[in-house]
Scaffold this motif. Structure first.
Motif, PDB file in Angstrom:
ATOM      1  N   LEU A 174     -91.470  53.522  -8.121  1.00 24.51           N
ATOM      2  CA  LEU A 174     -92.808  53.639  -8.689  1.00 24.51           C
ATOM      3  C   LEU A 174     -92.779  54.152 -10.123  1.00 24.51           C
ATOM      4  O   LEU A 174     -93.641  53.809 -10.931  1.00 24.51           O
ATOM      5  N   LEU A 175     -91.769  54.959 -10.436  1.00 24.61           N
ATOM      6  CA  LEU A 175     -91.605  55.458 -11.803  1.00 24.61           C
ATOM      7  C   LEU A 175     -90.931  54.428 -12.706  1.00 24.61           C
ATOM      8  O   LEU A 175     -90.790  54.655 -13.909  1.00 24.61           O
ATOM      9  N   GLU A 176     -90.494  53.319 -12.103  1.00 18.83           N
ATOM     10  CA  GLU A 176     -89.808  52.239 -12.822  1.00 18.83           C
ATOM     11  C   GLU A 176     -88.538  52.746 -13.524  1.00 18.83           C
ATOM     12  O   GLU A 176     -88.236  52.354 -14.652  1.00 18.83           O
ATOM     13  N   ILE A 177     -87.824  53.612 -12.821  1.00 17.26           N
ATOM     14  CA  ILE A 177     -86.530  54.083 -13.320  1.00 17.26           C
ATOM     15  C   ILE A 177     -85.463  53.095 -12.861  1.00 17.26           C
ATOM     16  O   ILE A 177     -85.310  52.843 -11.657  1.00 17.26           O
ATOM     17  N   GLY A 178     -84.727  52.534 -13.809  1.00 14.92           N
ATOM     18  CA  GLY A 178     -83.703  51.552 -13.473  1.00 14.92           C
ATOM     19  C   GLY A 178     -82.439  52.195 -12.918  1.00 14.92           C
ATOM     20  O   GLY A 178     -82.274  53.422 -12.949  1.00 14.92           O
ATOM     21  N   GLN A 179     -81.558  51.348 -12.414  1.00 19.45           N
ATOM     22  CA  GLN A 179     -80.283  51.806 -11.852  1.00 19.45           C
ATOM     23  C   GLN A 179     -79.128  51.004 -12.435  1.00 19.45           C
ATOM     24  O   GLN A 179     -79.272  49.816 -12.737  1.00 19.45           O
ATOM     25  N   THR A 180     -77.986  51.666 -12.573  1.00 20.02           N
ATOM     26  CA  THR A 180     -76.742  50.976 -12.888  1.00 20.02           C
ATOM     27  C   THR A 180     -75.946  50.891 -11.589  1.00 20.02           C
ATOM     28  O   THR A 180     -75.724  51.906 -10.929  1.00 20.02           O
ATOM     29  N   THR A 181     -75.537  49.683 -11.232  1.00 19.74           N
ATOM     30  CA  THR A 181     -74.855  49.475  -9.950  1.00 19.74           C
ATOM     31  C   THR A 181     -73.516  48.793 -10.157  1.00 19.74           C
ATOM     32  O   THR A 181     -73.411  47.816 -10.909  1.00 19.74           O
ATOM     33  N   TYR A 182     -72.487  49.323  -9.484  1.00 18.71           N
ATOM     34  CA  TYR A 182     -71.189  48.652  -9.448  1.00 18.71           C
ATOM     35  C   TYR A 182     -70.833  48.405  -7.988  1.00 18.71           C
ATOM     36  O   TYR A 182     -70.701  49.354  -7.202  1.00 18.71           O
ATOM     37  N   ASP A 183     -70.710  47.150  -7.624  1.00 18.29           N
ATOM     38  CA  ASP A 183     -70.377  46.769  -6.253  1.00 18.29           C
ATOM     39  C   ASP A 183     -68.859  46.779  -6.100  1.00 18.29           C
ATOM     40  O   ASP A 183     -68.154  46.022  -6.760  1.00 18.29           O
ATOM     41  N   TYR A 184     -68.359  47.649  -5.220  1.00 13.78           N
ATOM     42  CA  TYR A 184     -66.912  47.747  -5.010  1.00 13.78           C
ATOM     43  C   TYR A 184     -66.347  46.571  -4.208  1.00 13.78           C
ATOM     44  O   TYR A 184     -65.127  46.423  -4.112  1.00 13.78           O
ATOM     45  N   GLY A 185     -67.229  45.778  -3.610  1.00 17.69           N
ATOM     46  CA  GLY A 185     -66.746  44.696  -2.761  1.00 17.69           C
ATOM     47  C   GLY A 185     -66.090  45.215  -1.496  1.00 17.69           C
ATOM     48  O   GLY A 185     -65.250  44.540  -0.892  1.00 17.69           O
ATOM     49  N   GLN A 186     -66.465  46.424  -1.095  1.00 22.58           N
ATOM     50  CA  GLN A 186     -65.872  47.073   0.072  1.00 22.58           C
ATOM     51  C   GLN A 186     -66.963  47.486   1.053  1.00 22.58           C
ATOM     52  O   GLN A 186     -68.130  47.627   0.691  1.00 22.58           O
ATOM     53  N   THR A 187     -66.556  47.685   2.286  1.00 25.66           N
ATOM     54  CA  THR A 187     -67.443  48.154   3.343  1.00 25.66           C
ATOM     55  C   THR A 187     -66.784  49.331   4.046  1.00 25.66           C
ATOM     56  O   THR A 187     -65.579  49.302   4.313  1.00 25.66           O
TER      57      THR A 187
END
Length: 407
Positions: A174-187
């Motif tokens: 709701l605050l429209e704060i963005g995110q930086t995401t790095y997908d490790y390709g792991q589970t």
């Protein structure tokens, strides 16, 4: 229901409830807003996950008056054994060498969440549940917060809104704060095993080409498993039967604890490094998983979030004592800046461990094994690693020698 607060906390999980308890008796008018019922929270599969509490986090829980009520459900980690599958490198950390009772403790999320929620109920902190935050408007003197029950909508005001509503934070969105995401390709594959040999309160961290494998003691012969695999491997392991899963796990870990058997359902959680681009917007601040979601390899996620909570609580108490606005922009920016250094260091440490120890390139493999071997013979370096594992790498000035809080 009062509609006018000094502080509204969105999120009745660990971070939100711990913050409310830390502020109990401060004189601040506060309430917790939680979208789920207590029954829904207790039934969540996420409650099965094991949390590694650093010694620093235990000191903070003691300062909040929470540790005594959950200590019986926590298993102490008296030693940590780190190894690299198929190679000679290994190192060991011990509580005895650090002259502490334990390097940390392991507890299920459900045990600690249940106790913290009950503590909130017992002290009479106002809880609005099940209630969703549906809209936000930050004004010069207060935050207007839209709230919704099943079929009823209303608005509350607060001088400060704290978003402690987890990785899928409604407040952050709701605050429209963005995110930086790095997908490790792991589970992460999570379960519990019983071993034929006692674990002697040892936490094992075993690095493999497809990711780390941790066995954390949760009883004399029981260990919580956090097994990181590639997405494809994880899907295959979850699709197969328990016998095939256990056979693969046994081969990966070895027989240090003898034969293993499953004692809990298998669960899978995709892994990414996620970080909010900012912590503050208007009269709102976000904390805990709403700000940062880490790989579980170093067990630092909850510990980092708890430090967010206690630092914010101590600053709010001091500000209220001085009669100052808890939602003032300069105050919130100072808090965010104070937490940034700890966030940077902990996230960088965790990310480097993942990248270095999920890599089977020969030069990297050789370097990390030499490093593990050298570490096992360098007392100063080993002590620094132990202090990081115990959560004391970050100096916490609000804690005294016995965990008492200083304002």
């Amino acid at each position: 229901m009062s509609q006018d607060y000094d502080l509204l906390i969105a999120g009745g999980g660990l971070a939100g409830n711990c913050l409310a308890l830390a502020l109990q008796g401060s004189g601040l008018r506060l309430a917790i807003v939680e979208a789920s019922t207590r029954e829904q929270q207790q039934a969540s599969p996420a409650g099965d996950r094991a949390l590694a509490l650093s010694a620093g986090s235990v000191a903070m829980l003691e300062s909040l008056g929470l540790w005594q009520g959950i200590r019986h459900a926590a298993t102490p980690i008296e030693s940590i054994h780190v190894s690299d599958q198929g190679y000679f490198g290994k190192t060991r950390l011990s509580a005895a060498a650090e002259q502490v009772p334990a390097l940390g403790y392991v507890i299920t999320a459900r045990d600690i969440e249940g106790h913290v929620a009950e503590s909130v109920r017992q002290v009479g902190i106002e809880l609005l549940s099940p209630v969703r935050v549906t809209g936000l408007a930050s004004g010069p003197d207060e935050m207007n917060v839209g709230l919704k029950w099943a079929n009823e909508a209303t608005t509350a005001t607060a001088r400060l809104l704290v978003g402690a509503d987890g990785g899928s934070s409604s407040v952050r969105k709701l605050l429209e704060i963005g995110q930086t995401t790095y997908d490790y390709g792991q589970t992460a594959l999570v379960t519990t095993v019983k071993s034929s040999l006692p674990n002697r309160n040892t936490a094992y961290e075993r690095f493999t080409a497809s990711g780390p494998l941790a066995l954390l003691p949760v009883g004399r012969k029981h260990s919580a498993v956090v097994w990181t695999r590639t997405r494809a491997d994880a899907e295959a392991l979850m699709a197969g039967g328990e016998a095939e899963f256990l056979d693969e796990l046994q081969q990966c870990f070895g027989y240090r604890l003898g034969a293993l058997e499953l004692t809990a359902p298998r669960r899978a959680f995709p892994l990414s490094l996620i970080r909010a681009e900012q912590m503050v917007s208007g009269r709102a601040v976000i904390i805990g998983n709403a700000v940062h979601q880490l790989h579980p390899v170093a067990g630092q996620g909850f510990n980092l979030g708890l430090r967010d909570v206690v630092v914010l609580a101590d600053r709010l108490i001091e500000r209220h004592r001085r009669g100052l606005d808890p939602g003032a922009s300069e105050f919130l920016q100072e808090y965010a800046e104070a937490r940034r250094k700890d966030h940077d260091r902990t996230i960088l440490f965790t990310d480097r461990v993942v990248r270095i120890f999920s890599n089977d390139w020969a030069p990297v493999t050789a370097a990390r094994n030499i490093g593990l071997t050298l570490l096992d013979h360098l007392p100063t370096a080993k002590r620094l690693l132990a202090r990081h594992a115990m959560g004391f790498a970050e100096t916490l000035p609000f804690l005294g020698k016995n965990g008492e809080r200083h304002y």
